[in-house]
Design an enzyme around this catalytic site. Structure first.
Site, short mmCIF file in Angstrom:
data_model
loop_
_atom_site.label_atom_id
_atom_site.label_comp_id
_atom_site.label_asym_id
_atom_site.label_seq_id
_atom_site.Cartn_x
_atom_site.Cartn_y
_atom_site.Cartn_z
N THR A 1 -113.19 -113.79 108.59
CA THR A 1 -114.33 -114.18 109.41
C THR A 1 -113.98 -115.40 110.24
OG1 THR A 1 -115.71 -113.39 107.67
CG2 THR A 1 -116.71 -115.02 109.10
N ARG B 1 -122.28 -101.56 104.46
CA ARG B 1 -122.22 -102.79 103.66
C ARG B 1 -122.39 -104.01 104.58
NH1 ARG B 1 -118.79 -107.54 103.96
NH2 ARG B 1 -118.54 -108.38 101.89
N VAL B 2 -123.21 -104.95 104.15
CA VAL B 2 -123.38 -106.20 104.89
C VAL B 2 -122.98 -107.34 103.95
CG1 VAL B 2 -125.06 -107.77 105.95
CG2 VAL B 2 -125.21 -105.30 106.37
N GLY B 3 -122.18 -108.25 104.45
CA GLY B 3 -121.73 -109.38 103.62
C GLY B 3 -122.58 -110.62 103.82
N ASP B 4 -121.98 -111.75 103.56
CA ASP B 4 -122.70 -113.04 103.63
C ASP B 4 -122.91 -113.55 105.05
OD1 ASP B 4 -119.72 -113.24 103.52
OD2 ASP B 4 -120.18 -115.31 104.11
N THR C 1 -116.55 -118.41 104.62
CA THR C 1 -115.73 -117.21 104.80
C THR C 1 -115.17 -116.81 103.44
OG1 THR C 1 -113.59 -116.44 105.66
CG2 THR C 1 -113.87 -118.80 105.53
N GLY C 2 -114.83 -115.52 103.32
CA GLY C 2 -114.26 -115.07 102.05
C GLY C 2 -115.02 -113.88 101.50
N GLY D 1 -117.71 -111.90 100.56
CA GLY D 1 -119.13 -112.02 100.90
C GLY D 1 -120.08 -111.84 99.73
#
Ligand code: ASP
Length: 356
Positions: free
Chosen positions: A227, A254-257, A276-277, A279
């Site tokens: 990210t 899929r949705v991350g952070d 970042t990382g 999620g």
């Protein structure tokens, strides 16, 4: 052009890392921090990322001084979305089906928030997030509605423009191995093995969901982790933003952070943070909101360190954060091998590929 004392400290270009320690924690604003994603980073791509961060930081700093924190954060992230080297916009990591789905979010210290998730064919999701922030009464927009908004503002691009050769090659190689593993044959594949530590149920999921398997096979037949983010303080207000293609091989949808306020980005009068990382871990630990709280309590530099110590007791987290506290002091921390970050103020610019 302002004159800056330019220093690069990183393991590839060599440098005097220790000489800069006294600078940590000093208050200087306006100030901007940007990151190119925490992760493993290959030896070839990392120096290119550091070079680009240098250029982007300098240009974005000028925007910070003329237009303020929000525009500077958007500008910095847009620049990274356009580059092929970062996992955002063009260059985004591909999902399981070899497609690009993008997430982005932005927030300012006066409580304005905008985010978009899972958008396709948009080169600059951060700009779309800014439109949500400035022009709608909503916080998070997804799918068709977000894309309709993007279309109405001329932000749609042909989908091939978003798929880099690097992303395509990585995907093809991993999917080839996935198809072997679904059949029970396992060969050596360090990238897939690494991804399976993040998504340990992936092969089982594909085996148990045959329509996914068929779709992957079809896509593969057609040959079709990082990210970016920025935080800024202009002397009056803070802004924080993040943008990503998400994690490589994620299941579509899929949705991350990254578009989740408090997880992938956060700003308040107490500071600003971009993460970042991994999620899922970042969301479960509300990483950015907590980072700002920890910085208020312990100071920027100590706060991010303490946060990761505490969070690591809750779960094994692979992540990185950039942070500014209420006085404009900075903190950077990561549990990954590399974290290319640039910090720029009137006095100087610091660029490093790792910070711990
Ligand atoms: N945090 C992003 C996500 O989980 C991925 C990344 O930082 O590379 O979607």
């Amino acid at each position: 052009m302002i004159k800056l004392n330019f220093l690069i400290f990183n393991s590839f270009l060599g440098g005097q890392r220790d000489a800069e320690v006294s600078f940590i924690g000093a208050t200087m604003y306006p100030i901007l921090i940007l990151h190119g994603g925490a992760g493993k980073w290959s030896g070839k791509r990392l120096p290119i990322a550091l070079d680009q961060l240098n250029e982007i930081a300098r240009d974005s700093f000028l925007i910070l001084k003329t237009n303020g924190a929000l525009d500077a954060v958007e500008y910095a992230i847009k620049y990274m979305e356009k580059s092929e080297i970062f996992n955002a916009g063009r260059g985004a990591a591909l999902n399981l089906f070899g497609e690009v789905e993008l997430d982005a979010g932005l927030m300012t210290s006066d409580g304005k928030v905008g985010a978009v998730a899972s958008v396709r064919n948009v080169m600059h999701p951060i700009t779309l997030a800014k439109i949500v922030l400035q022009e709608t009464d909503h916080v998070l927009m997804v799918g068709e509605g977000a894309e309709f908004l993007a279309k109405s503002r001329g932000l749609i691009v042909p989908k091939d423009e978003l798929i880099s050769d690097y992303a395509k090659k990585r995907w093809e190689s991993a999917v080839k191995e996935i198809l072997q593993r679904v059949k029970g044959k396992i060969t050596k594949h360090p990238l897939l093995d690494y991804m399976l530590t993040i998504f340990p149920h992936l092969i089982e999921f594909i085996k148990n969901n045959t329509s996914f398997l068929e779709h992957i096979k079809e896509k593969y037949g057609m040959r079709v982790s990082d990210t970016v983010g920025a935080v800024a303080y202009d002397g009056k207000s803070f802004a924080a933003g993040s943008s990503t293609g998400g994690i490589f091989l994620k299941i579509p949808g899929r949705v991350g952070d990254t578009p989740i306020m408090g997880a992938g980005f956060f700003a308040s009068k107490d500071g600003a943070c971009s993460a970042t990382g991994h999620g899922e871990a970042i969301m479960k630990t509300f990483l950015c909101k907590r980072a700002v709280e920890y910085a208020k309590k312990y100071g920027a530099e100590e706060g991010v360190k303490k946060l990761f110590e505490d969070v690591s007791k809750e779960l094994n987290i692979r992540a990185g954060v950039i942070l500014l506290d209420e006085e404009g002091n900075w903190g950077v921390y990561h549990t990954t091998k590399y974290f290319p970050v640039a910090i720029i103020s009137e006095e100087r610019i610091i660029i490093k590929d790792h910070w711990v």
